[in-house]
Design an enzyme around this catalytic site. Structure first.
Site, short mmCIF file in Angstrom:
data_model
loop_
_atom_site.label_atom_id
_atom_site.label_comp_id
_atom_site.label_asym_id
_atom_site.label_seq_id
_atom_site.Cartn_x
_atom_site.Cartn_y
_atom_site.Cartn_z
N PRO A 120 31.58 -30.11 17.14
CA PRO A 120 31.11 -31.20 17.99
C PRO A 120 31.75 -32.54 17.61
O PRO A 120 32.28 -32.65 16.51
CB PRO A 120 29.60 -31.23 17.73
N PRO A 121 31.70 -33.53 18.50
CA PRO A 121 32.31 -34.83 18.20
C PRO A 121 31.67 -35.48 16.97
O PRO A 121 30.49 -35.29 16.72
CB PRO A 121 32.01 -35.67 19.44
N GLY A 125 33.97 -35.11 11.79
CA GLY A 125 34.97 -35.35 10.76
C GLY A 125 36.27 -34.60 10.94
O GLY A 125 37.07 -34.52 10.01
N LYS A 126 36.55 -34.09 12.14
CA LYS A 126 37.80 -33.34 12.36
C LYS A 126 39.00 -34.26 12.18
O LYS A 126 39.93 -33.96 11.42
CB LYS A 126 37.81 -32.72 13.77
N THR A 127 38.97 -35.38 12.88
CA THR A 127 40.09 -36.31 12.80
C THR A 127 40.28 -36.80 11.38
O THR A 127 41.40 -36.87 10.88
CB THR A 127 39.82 -37.53 13.71
N SER A 155 20.39 -16.76 24.77
CA SER A 155 19.44 -16.81 23.66
C SER A 155 18.02 -17.23 24.05
O SER A 155 17.12 -17.23 23.22
CB SER A 155 19.97 -17.72 22.56
N LYS A 167 19.42 -25.01 15.61
CA LYS A 167 18.14 -24.71 16.28
C LYS A 167 16.96 -24.88 15.32
O LYS A 167 15.94 -25.48 15.66
CB LYS A 167 18.17 -23.29 16.83
P1 ADP Z 1 35.82 -36.00 15.15
O1 ADP Z 1 37.28 -36.08 15.04
O2 ADP Z 1 35.28 -34.68 14.72
O3 ADP Z 1 35.28 -36.39 16.49
P2 ADP Z 1 35.85 -38.16 13.25
O4 ADP Z 1 36.75 -37.54 12.25
O5 ADP Z 1 36.39 -39.19 14.13
O6 ADP Z 1 35.19 -37.03 14.13
O7 ADP Z 1 34.56 -38.72 12.50
C1 ADP Z 1 33.83 -39.85 12.90
C2 ADP Z 1 33.48 -40.70 11.70
O8 ADP Z 1 32.60 -40.04 10.83
C3 ADP Z 1 34.68 -41.05 10.87
O9 ADP Z 1 34.58 -42.37 10.44
C4 ADP Z 1 34.59 -40.10 9.68
O10 ADP Z 1 35.18 -40.64 8.55
C5 ADP Z 1 33.10 -39.93 9.51
N1 ADP Z 1 32.77 -38.63 8.97
C6 ADP Z 1 32.56 -37.48 9.68
N2 ADP Z 1 32.25 -36.46 8.83
C7 ADP Z 1 32.26 -36.96 7.58
C8 ADP Z 1 31.99 -36.40 6.28
N3 ADP Z 1 31.67 -35.10 6.12
N4 ADP Z 1 32.10 -37.22 5.22
C9 ADP Z 1 32.40 -38.50 5.39
N5 ADP Z 1 32.64 -39.12 6.55
C10 ADP Z 1 32.56 -38.36 7.66
#
Ligand code: ADP
Length: 765
Positions: A347-348, A351-353, A670, A713
């Site tokens: 999900p958005p 932390g993927k990016t 489900s 859930k």
């Molecule tokens: P996505 O690409 O999945 O939509 P982002 O990588 O842009 O999400 O994450 C959004 C924000 O949340 C960023 O500033 C990121 O550094 C922070 N973030 C997300 N997951 C983590 C985590 N596990 N630890 C630290 N920061 C996180």
């Protein structure tokens, strides 16, 4: 007689001569010896040194020698007073070569000076002279006033002819006239002719000058433009062509590409500077030259360093980090096997990016993000042909350009949001980008030359596994990121988001603090999401407000945010969490759903009204859900007796099942157990326990099958205040993944059949 060349003597005006020709000197000597007058007669052709008798005009001037000098070279220089006109009667040639000419001459006196006509002619001639001098301004004023002082018409004409104009022919026209009137008329004619001529000359001169001026002006301006352009570094076409030729030769692109570009650059000198085509060529060359053909960063293949970077930037995500480290380890051992392409799915805001950014930092590669969301045209990936000014390379080459190296980490963002239309399939173009067999020679339509993408490290991201085009999914190694629990979010906020945002807003630990309770409240009551993106946004807005407070009032040294004053900063709660009912109800069951925001508690309602056996489903349900509703009804019909339900309910009752929150689309199997339970409760009149929630797929024969998203859930169930959660027995193994607090506070009952579910959920079953 002394023959004159190129001169005419006029009575009244002394003449000075230098005699060169032997015949002239002989004539002078004879006259001087005998004290004779000399007769000056003009020859018709001035360059003829030995003229014949018929080559003279027939009017000359009788003169008296006044002074003379004999020069050492035998020439004689003399001054003579011109006394009267003489008409030639006959000329006698010298008998010996170099002897003197003789002439029989009749002296002519000027007549008619006193005639009225002469006076009128004189006035006319004077005005003509005035006009003449106005166009020929070189004539000296002295001569003019001298002329003006002469009162006799004949003399006036002679003076003007002797002193003021040049041509022999014109002078002779005056000399030949013995009558004053005629002489003045002739003078007027000559003057007018000369005036006209002078005017014409002036005119022509003006035109010529103008043309020269214009040419000069144009030349001058174009020279100036050239100078200005060089100052601006633009140069002319050739300069530009030379500039490109040099840049191309110096660049690090392969030889065959250089050849192609040099050819392109040579076109510059053939197309007009201001034309659109010129612009197209320059744009093309600029872009090709900007590509980092031979720019590479040196890889760092240090696994422990990579682990450090991943740990530093991310909280939790243990499984994901392990997978990334494994992936990097394989790359290190088999650098040439480049087939694996990572795809981070989740999900958005999970932390993927930021993981991809950490990977690029760990590997010492440049990072570039290429967004694929909404791409539906092959040209978006591969570029447009360079035929018009605004055409551009596709997103991949554009990404390479932005990354400024040929081996960046390229994030292909939202690969699940590719669509396709009539302009070709972007997914198949992307396949070519990712395929190591083909991407060594990737051809962009704009660049028209192969570019090697084989060193690029591609990592894709997606929100939803199911919408990624199958052939692409096939090539990729999927790593799933789950939504975060409350505690994970709290930890991420404390360790990463708050320090990061505080620093960005100039806040420190000494000036700013948020209590854990406040953070939890933001997570639960202000944001509804699987990731932490909105959480980060809310924290950033808190920091902004705190910074403003510190600056506005200098007495305030410290801003502390707790759950008590939170609302003062970010307003009232945005989300009211779903709570369970106050008492047990008939036909209302707590279902659990997995949405893009994470888990949710959904109260499913069922109603049975008298009717004819129709089934109605509301709440924006997908096909799978509708089918499982039908399966639920069939199961109840088959087992009506055991369930304590009237056997013929299906023909006497209309059934209606409703899911709340109609705006959110729901699908998946489900909710099977939830629907069966709601219907059984409604039809049998027995209430459902208010603190029980459930999830599970149901078969026609009443088996309960496994479901996904258990973590989300159960989290939703916990938040809503549920005590017991009924889960498919097959999902027992997934309980390890569940957040510790959740696991400890809920009572999980594994169910194999619908009877197990009903036993635990329906009061008195
Ligand atoms: P996505 O690409 O999945 O939509 P982002 O990588 O842009 O999400 O994450 C959004 C924000 O949340 C960023 O500033 C990121 O550094 C922070 N973030 C997300 N997951 C983590 C985590 N596990 N630890 C630290 N920061 C996180």
């Amino acid at each position: 007689m002394i023959p004159l060349r190129g001169a005419v003597a006029f009575p009244g005006t002394p003449i000075s001569l230098e005699l060169e020709r032997k015949m002239s000197v002989s004539a002078f000597e004879e006259a001087e010896k005998n004290n004779f007058p000399i007769f000056l007669l003009t020859q018709k052709n001035p360059i003829d040194s030995l003229p014949k008798p018929n080559e003279f005009y027939n009017m000359g001037t009788i003169c008296k020698i006044k002074q003379f000098v004999k020069l050492s070279n035998g020439n004689v220089r003399l001054v003579a007073d011109c006394e009267a006109r003489g008409e030639v009667q006959s000329l006698i040639e010298p008998r010996i070569r170099g002897g003197a000419w003789r002439a029989n001459v009749v002296p002519k006196v000027t007549v008619g000076d006193d005639d009225a006509g002469t006076k009128a002619a004189m006035i006319e001639a004077k005005s003509d002279l005035a006009e003449y001098t106005s166009v020929i301004p070189e004539i000296s004023n002295e001569l003019l006033s001298e002329a003006d002082a002469i009162s006799e018409g004949g003399k006036f004409a002679d003076f003007v002819a002797a002193n003021l104009f040049g041509s022999i022919r014109d002078k002779m026209r005056i000399l030949k006239e013995t009558d004053s009137f005629n002489r003045l008329v002739e003078l007027s004619v000559v003057l007018s002719e000369q005036t006209e001529l002078a005017k014409l000359q002036k005119d022509i001169h003006k035109k010529v000058k103008k043309r020269i001026d214009r040419n000069q002006k144009e030349y001058y301006i174009s020279e100036q433009i050239k100078v200005l352009k060089t100052e601006l570094g633009e140069g002319n076409e050739d300069n530009e062509k030379d500039k490109y030729t040099e840049l191309i030769s110096k660049s690090g692109m392969p030889t065959n590409c250089k050849e192609k570009l040099l050819k392109e650059a040579s076109k510059l000198s053939k197309v007009p500077f201001n034309s659109a085509e010129y612009g197209v060529i320059c744009n093309y060359l600029d872009i090709c030259l900007e590509l980092p053909w031979d720019v590479k960063t040196n890889d760092r293949n240090d696994i422990s360093y990579a682990r450090k970077i991943l740990e530093r930037d991310h909280d939790g995500l243990e499984k994901v980090k392990e997978r990334v480290i494994e992936y990097l380890a394989v790359r290190k051992l088999a650098p040439d096997v480049k087939n694996q392409i990572l795809c981070l799915v989740g999900p958005p805001g999970t932390g993927k990016t930021s993981i991809v950014k950490s990977i690029s930092e760990a590997m010492n590669r440049n990072y570039v993000r290429v967004s694929l969301g909404g791409v539906r045209d092959e040209a978006d990936i591969r570029g447009h042909r360079k035929t018009y000014v605004a055409s551009m390379p596709g997103r991949i080459i554009n990404g390479i350009m932005r990354s400024k190296s040929s081996n960046p980490v390229m994030l292909l963002d939202e690969i699940d949001k590719l669509t396709r239309d009539s302009h070709g399939d972007p997914a198949s173009a992307l396949m070519e980008v990712l395929d190591t067999e083909q991407n060594k020679e990737f051809r962009d339509h704009f660049i028209e030359m192969p570019f090697d993408l084989s060193d690029v490290m591609f990592i894709a991201t997606a929100n939803n596994l199911e919408t990624i085009p199958a052939p692409l999914l096939d090539r990729m190694e999927v790593i799933e990121l789950k939504s975060y629990s409350l505690n994970e979010k709290l930890s991420i906020a404390k360790r990463h988001l708050i320090p990061k945002q505080a620093e960005r807003h100039g806040l420190t630990k000494k000036t700013f603090k948020i209590s854990d309770m406040a953070i939890k409240e933001i997570i639960e009551c202000y944001t509804k999401e699987a990731g932490v993106r909105n959480l980060e946004r809310e924290i950033s807005s808190l920091c902004r407000k705190a910074a403003r407070k510190l600056v506005e009032d200098e007495k305030i040294k410290f801003v502390s945010i707790s759950s008590k004053n939170l609302a003062d900063y970010i307003g009232s709660r945005k989300i009211i969490p779903e709570k369970i009912s106050e008492k047990d109800e008939i036909g209302v069951v707590n279902g659990l759903a997995y949405t893009e925001f994470g888990g949710a508690l959904l109260k499913v309602e069922a109603s049975a009204l008298s009717g004819s056996g129709k089934i109605e489903l509301t709440g924006k349900l997908g096909d799978v859900m509708k089918e499982s509703a039908k399966a639920a009804v069939t199961y109840i019909r088959a087992n009506a007796e055991d369930l304590g339900i009237e056997k013929d309910f299906y023909s006497k009752k209309d059934l209606h099942i409703h899911f709340p929150e109609s705006a959110v689309p729901k699908d998946g199997p489900s909710a099977g157990v939830t629907m069966v339970t709601a219907l059984v409760s409604e039809l049998s009149g027995r209430p459902v326990q208010r603190n029980v929630a459930m999830t599970g797929e149901v078969t026609l024969k009443g088996k309960v099958l496994a479901i996904g998203g258990l973590k989300e859930k159960t989290m939703a169930a916990y938040k809503a205040g549920i005590k017991t959660v009924l889960i498919p027995k097959e999902n027992l193994k997934d309980l390890d993944e569940i957040d510790k607090t959740v696991r400890e506070s809920l009572n999980f009952i594994p169910c194999e059949t619908v009877s197990d579910v009903l036993k635990n959920a329906v009061v008195g079953h």
